[in-house]
Design an enzyme around this catalytic site. Structure first.
Site, PDB file in Angstrom:
ATOM      1  N   THR A 168       0.839  -1.207   0.000  1.00  0.00           N
ATOM      2  CA  THR A 168       0.000   0.000   0.000  1.00  0.00           C
ATOM      3  C   THR A 168       0.867   1.247   0.000  1.00  0.00           C
ATOM      4  O   THR A 168       0.627   2.194  -0.760  1.00  0.00           O
ATOM      5  CB  THR A 168      -0.916  -0.016   1.249  1.00  0.00           C
ATOM      6  OG1 THR A 168      -1.753  -1.170   1.166  1.00  0.00           O
ATOM      7  CG2 THR A 168      -1.759   1.234   1.348  1.00  0.00           C
ATOM      8  N   HIS A 297       4.435  -9.940   2.310  1.00  0.00           N
ATOM      9  CA  HIS A 297       3.580 -10.981   2.883  1.00  0.00           C
ATOM     10  C   HIS A 297       2.808 -11.802   1.860  1.00  0.00           C
ATOM     11  O   HIS A 297       2.027 -12.679   2.212  1.00  0.00           O
ATOM     12  CB  HIS A 297       2.623 -10.388   3.935  1.00  0.00           C
ATOM     13  CG  HIS A 297       1.512  -9.556   3.403  1.00  0.00           C
ATOM     14  ND1 HIS A 297       0.246 -10.043   3.242  1.00  0.00           N
ATOM     15  CD2 HIS A 297       1.468  -8.260   3.003  1.00  0.00           C
ATOM     16  CE1 HIS A 297      -0.538  -9.076   2.777  1.00  0.00           C
ATOM     17  NE2 HIS A 297       0.185  -7.990   2.621  1.00  0.00           N
ATOM     18  N   CYS A 421     -17.379 -10.406   1.083  1.00  0.00           N
ATOM     19  CA  CYS A 421     -18.371 -10.447   2.154  1.00  0.00           C
ATOM     20  C   CYS A 421     -17.839 -11.163   3.372  1.00  0.00           C
ATOM     21  O   CYS A 421     -18.380 -12.152   3.816  1.00  0.00           O
ATOM     22  CB  CYS A 421     -19.694 -11.021   1.698  1.00  0.00           C
ATOM     23  SG  CYS A 421     -19.580 -12.512   0.790  1.00  0.00           S
TER      24      CYS A 421
END
Ligand code: PLP
Length: 473
Positions: A168, A297, A421
């Site tokens: 990120t 990771h 979900c």
């Protein structure tokens, strides 16, 4: 709803001082009916999709949010630390853990666990890499070895690799780093609709401060068209950001062609290769790539460590100002242990890549053949030949993805729902929307294999999938 449940709801509302409104009853009714249809409680995603109710609304309406809904309607849950997961109704005789979620994250491989334990036990490498003491020099050298190992995997120069805290951050540094160089006149950025949120949200934010953006459509398999890209480049385009491999559907973008288009316009091409690194040969120099994000990771290294390849001719504005670490592109004392582990993990995964990819593709074939026998009308998202070797995104017709995920979880099988979900997420996947998956018709599950995945894991999955699908249908 039966009388016992109605009475329980009234009693619980009284005890917690909750004034029941029609909205409360609508939500409770939905949960009750969902449970009696699927034999497992609904996830937040289901509430959002079917009632348009958000996590915040649930938390405002009920004293203990989702927990209250489940407990009041008699839905079995396991609960820890304020988080609750509905329990599925399935008996497991031969329980085993089957981890099919390597695109989400990987465990650290044995070699890395040992390396990090030794690193910490010896406690001889804690010197500050910027210090002139011999301890500091040792740490500095260790970091440079890791830098060299990563550079070697990409066949780039060592001084073109900058360590960051994660994929990120690498995406943020690449995109904002270019944008901030153009802060005075702003500019235009091109990306695709199926990028990771760390790219999309960064670009959305840049739009909010005056930059312009184009989000390219993808086709049904998730491919960006280099021709579409060509048509979108403008005089003021400052960056193209297209991922190498998609994290949900595994599609590999035509980075060489995209690189050619970018180079022909003289626009830097940045690619998020967090999923692709270690799973395919990446050659930024040959593919016209100026910036490439990586993360530890996803390749059996530690979490919280990433890297960014930055072409030596490109200039970026740092996000973290401070010391002169990382070629003055990222201030802050380096995370020596994780960097060393990341370098080693990168080296290991690349040294065995061809063999492991062949094994994974064989497993995938075995998986697809087995699945066909259980559920002939499933479909696969993305391209079958141009995709990550370890990824499958599967559409199950007429099945609720959340319920399937919970049943599999109960059997020790860990997958991702392609529609995001999980109990903490309420949004339908932007990637599945972009490729046109009909969310009313299908439940989508992402399965991703790794170095420990075996045929026995797949057979175990088939055994319980059969039982689960019977229950869900
Ligand atoms: N980009 C892609 C394609 C990813 O799959 C991920 C992680 O899921 C990231 C970026 C973010 O990486 P990190 O978790 O290291 O911040």
């Amino acid at each position: 709803m039966n009388n016992l449940t109605k009475a329980t709801i009234r009693q619980m509302a009284k005890l917690t001082g909750t004034e029941l409104t029609p909205r409360h009853l609508q939500i409770l009714n939905y949960a009750y009916n969902y449970y009696h249809r699927h034999n497992v409680g609904p996830l937040l995603y289901n509430f959002k999709k079917n009632l348009g109710v958000s996590k915040e609304e649930i938390e405002n309406l009920f004293p203990h949010g989702l927990n209250s809904i489940f407990v009041w309607t008699g839905i079995p849950i396991v609960s820890s630390n304020n988080m609750c997961i509905p329990v599925a109704d399935i008996q497991i005789e031969d329980f085993r853990h089957v981890y099919f979620d390597h695109n989400a994250t990987t465990y650290m491989r044995e070699e890395i666990v040992k390396l990090l334990s030794k690193f910490n036990e010896d406690n001889l490498t804690y010197g500050n890499p910027s210090s002139s003491t011999s301890l500091g020099k040792t740490a500095f050298e260790l970091i440079n070895t890791a830098r060299f190992q990563i550079a070697e995997c990409l066949k780039v120069n060592q001084n073109e690799i900058v360590f960051t805290s994660c994929g990120t951050e690498s995406n943020n540094l690449a995109i904002k780093g270019i944008a901030f160089k153009n802060l005075d006149k702003k500019g235009h950025i091109i990306t695709s609709k199926i990028e990771h949120p760390s790219v999309l949200e960064t670009i959305h934010w840049l739009e909010s401060i005056g930059f312009e953006a184009t989000y390219l459509d993808v086709d049904k398999e998730g491919f960006v068209s280099p021709d579409d890209l060509k048509k979108c480049v403008k005089q003021n385009t400052i960056l193209v950001s297209i991922m190498t491999a998609n994290n949900e559907i595994g599609t590999l973008q035509p980075v060489n062609e995209i690189g050619k288009v970018c180079n022909s316009f003289g626009v830097p091409f940045m690619t998020d290769a967090v999923q692709a690194f270690g799973r395919m040969k990446l050659r930024p120099k040959e593919s016209g790539i100026s910036l490439m994000s990586l993360s530890g990771h996803k390749i059996y290294g530690p979490k919280g460590i990433g890297a960014l390849y930055i072409d030596k001719d490109l200039s970026l504005t740092p996000l973290l100002h401070g010391g002169k670490q990382e070629y003055e592109l990222r201030g802050g004392t380096e995370n020596t242990g994780s960097i060393v582990a990341f370098g080693k993990a990168a080296h290991l995964i690349h040294s065995e890549m061809d063999m492991e990819n062949n094994r994974l593709m064989e497993l995938r074939e075995y998986f697809l053949n087995g699945l066909r026998k259980i559920i002939p009308d499933f479909s696969i998202n993305g391209s079958l030949d141009k995709r990550l070797p370890n990824n499958l995104s599967i559409n199950f017709p007429g099945i609720d993805a959340g319920a399937l995920l919970l049943y599999l979880n109960q059997a020790g099988i860990y997958v991702s729902s392609g529609s995001a979900c999980s109990s903490g997420s309420t949004e339908y996947s932007h990637v599945l929307t972009a490729i046109g998956v009909n969310r009313e018709e299908y439940g989508t599950i992402r399965i991703s294999f790794g170095i420990k995945t075996s045929k026995e894991d797949l057979d175990y999955f088939f055994k319980y999938l059969k039982i689960i699908l019977e229950k869900l249908k």
